[in-house]
Design a protein around this motif. Structure first.
Motif, mmCIF file in Angstrom:
data_model
loop_
_atom_site.group_PDB
_atom_site.id
_atom_site.type_symbol
_atom_site.label_atom_id
_atom_site.label_comp_id
_atom_site.label_asym_id
_atom_site.label_seq_id
_atom_site.Cartn_x
_atom_site.Cartn_y
_atom_site.Cartn_z
ATOM 1 N N TRP A 168 38.019 48.059 36.582
ATOM 2 C CA TRP A 168 38.941 46.918 36.452
ATOM 3 C C TRP A 168 39.476 46.481 37.829
ATOM 4 N N VAL B 76 36.778 44.378 39.351
ATOM 5 C CA VAL B 76 36.714 43.053 38.722
ATOM 6 C C VAL B 76 37.836 42.166 39.257
ATOM 7 N N VAL B 77 39.040 42.699 39.387
ATOM 8 C CA VAL B 77 40.168 41.915 39.903
ATOM 9 C C VAL B 77 39.915 41.492 41.348
ATOM 10 N N CYS C 5 37.287 38.789 41.427
ATOM 11 C CA CYS C 5 37.853 37.507 40.978
ATOM 12 C C CYS C 5 38.709 36.868 42.078
ATOM 13 N N LEU C 6 39.503 37.674 42.789
ATOM 14 C CA LEU C 6 40.316 37.133 43.879
ATOM 15 C C LEU C 6 39.427 36.564 44.994
ATOM 16 N N LEU D 43 36.331 35.402 44.655
ATOM 17 C CA LEU D 43 35.724 34.181 44.132
ATOM 18 C C LEU D 43 36.719 33.031 44.112
ATOM 19 N N LEU D 44 37.971 33.293 43.751
ATOM 20 C CA LEU D 44 38.997 32.248 43.768
ATOM 21 C C LEU D 44 39.226 31.736 45.186
#
Length: 162
Positions: free
Chosen positions: A13, A16-17, A20-21, A23-24
């Protein structure tokens, strides 16, 4: 073991976080890039001084020139038909500017072949000046300072060793 499963779940997890950060962040940079292509992003620095270019006493324009060690003044490497002689930052008291203009020589050499003569007009840059209304010429003192400056530069060119 159950402890390893729990640590593996936390690790998964967290990965994944972080992914995602990242990619953002890339998505935000890409959106900013697209906005820069579409919208005006210029913001001036400083303040308008209220001085027109044509009112500057030491007015000078960029005119493509080639410095020759055989001549006191540079050769003009562009068409200057549509600008005032006063916009040059040098002045030869003995000869006109056209004497140093290589575009005139090129047209003269290529005058027998009309195809080359037309091509000659597109090889060299064209410099133009649209003076503001009421702009006539510089004062005599500015012309004398230009002559002094051009004499100073020409003596520097003659002294310089190539």
């Amino acid at each position: 073991t159950p402890d390893q499963e729990r640590i593996l779940t936390y690790y998964a997890w967290t990965s994944v976080v972080v992914l995602c950060l990242i990619l953002l962040r890339f998505l935000g940079d890409f959106v900013g890039f697209l906005k820069g292509l579409i919208y005006k992003v210029y913001s001036p620095t400083g303040k308008d001084q209220g001085i027109n270019f044509s009112d500057v006493t030491s007015i000078s324009t960029y005119i493509p020139q080639v410095i020759s060690r055989y001549l006191s003044y540079p050769l003009i490497a562009c068409k200057t038909d549509q600008i005032s002689d006063e916009l040059f930052d040098w002045n030869d008291p003995d000869r006109p500017f056209d004497y140093y203009n290589v575009t005139i020589d090129a047209e003269e050499m290529l005058k027998d072949n009309p195809e080359d003569k037309d091509r000659c007009g597109n090889i060299f840059s064209k410099v133009k000046h649209w003076p503001p209304q009421g702009w006539s010429s510089r004062s005599e003192s500015m012309k004398w300072s230009l002559q002094y400056e051009s004499m100073r530069r020409s003596s520097y060119i003659r002294e310089k060793k190539y």
